[in-house]
Design a protein around this motif. Structure first.
Motif, short mmCIF file in Angstrom:
data_model
loop_
_atom_site.label_atom_id
_atom_site.label_comp_id
_atom_site.label_asym_id
_atom_site.label_seq_id
_atom_site.Cartn_x
_atom_site.Cartn_y
_atom_site.Cartn_z
N ALA A 30 88.81 11.15 40.66
CA ALA A 30 89.48 12.68 41.04
C ALA A 30 90.06 13.07 39.28
CB ALA A 30 89.90 12.93 42.05
N GLY A 31 91.00 11.37 39.23
CA GLY A 31 91.56 12.13 37.44
C GLY A 31 91.00 12.23 36.98
N CYS A 32 90.23 11.66 36.27
CA CYS A 32 89.62 12.11 34.95
C CYS A 32 88.16 11.57 34.68
CB CYS A 32 89.86 10.37 34.04
SG CYS A 32 88.98 8.91 34.96
N GLY A 33 86.96 11.84 36.67
CA GLY A 33 85.90 12.11 36.06
C GLY A 33 85.25 10.31 35.77
N ALA A 34 85.93 10.08 34.98
CA ALA A 34 84.72 8.56 35.25
C ALA A 34 83.99 7.95 36.03
CB ALA A 34 85.60 7.01 35.30
N ASP A 35 82.26 7.33 36.21
CA ASP A 35 82.28 7.08 37.61
C ASP A 35 82.84 5.83 37.98
OD1 ASP A 35 80.64 6.19 35.62
OD2 ASP A 35 78.74 6.19 36.16
N ALA A 78 92.20 16.60 44.85
CA ALA A 78 91.30 15.90 45.68
C ALA A 78 91.46 15.34 46.61
CB ALA A 78 90.70 14.68 44.39
N ALA A 79 92.55 14.71 47.05
CA ALA A 79 92.88 14.60 48.11
C ALA A 79 93.32 14.98 49.43
CB ALA A 79 94.93 13.64 48.34
#
Length: 220
Positions: A30-35, A78-79
């Motif tokens: 949710a913070g950086c989009g990394a999977d 997102a939370a």
């Protein structure tokens, strides 16, 4: 300020289920989009408390764990949308740090959460602030209740936000003679916290201070 062992165990079990689900379905940070996970290790490390204090009109002191901007803001949004335990856990140190700073400035007998509306609870199925506070190991109570609906605060100026929040809360437990710490997720203009503090003082609280996860950066 610490939550009970039983309450903590419930939240740990919930997060374990969320992590297990993440293994079965693709997820993105949710913070950086990394999977890989709903909150990657880098973003979790970057969520370091940077506590600041501000004083609202009327004298209410509010401590916040960081600024509602960039990655922390994305994680908090997102939370609130998903209820993922990992996101609440990532934000918990910010609330814990701000609550400890507030409590160090004034003795505290009880911690009260700013309430969510019934409509929001029905829509989400969970209470984001309750999740974050539980992860922060804060023993909070739902000592306030919403007694009338308020409009969405987004897009309203400061004066409109205060009019919108005025008279919207009532106390649902005895606070007379107590020193109260009231917690919320974000402080922007302070209208909601101002109304919460007013309701608590009207019910006999001898002092009120506040703590939030994040604060909206103030315009210079």
């Amino acid at each position: 300020m610490t939550m009970s062992g039983w309450a903590e165990a419930r939240w740990l079990v919930r997060e374990a289920f969320a992590d297990a689900a993440a293994l079965a379905f693709p997820v993105w940070c949710a913070g950086c989009g990394a999977d890989g996970r709903v909150l990657c290790a880098a973003c979790r490390v970057a969520l370091v408390p940077r506590v600041s204090r501000r004083t609202l009109e009327g004298g209410l002191s509010v401590w916040s764990g960081g600024e509602f901007d960039g990655m922390p803001a994305r994680v908090l949004r997102a939370a609130k949308q998903t209820g993922q335990g990992a996101l609440a856990a990532g934000l918990a140190p910010l609330l814990r740090a701000s609550a400890e700073a507030a409590a160090s400035s004034a003795a505290v007998d009880v911690i009260v959460r700013v309430p969510s509306s019934r409509a929001a609870v029905r829509r989400r199925g969970f209470v984001p602030l309750e999740q974050i506070a539980a992860r922060a190991r804060l023993c909070t109570t739902g000592g306030l209740r919403v007694v009338r609906p308020v409009a969405d605060q987004r897009g309203l100026d400061e004066a409109s936000r205060h009019r919108n929040a005025e008279g919207s809360m009532r106390v649902r437990r005895v606070v007379a003679g107590l020193r109260v710490l009231v917690v919320d997720d974000v402080v922007t203009t302070g209208a909601t916290l101002h109304e919460a503090a007013a309701a608590l003082r009207a019910a006999g609280a001898v002092s009120v201070v506040a703590a939030t996860v994040l604060q909206t950066p103030r315009r210079r």
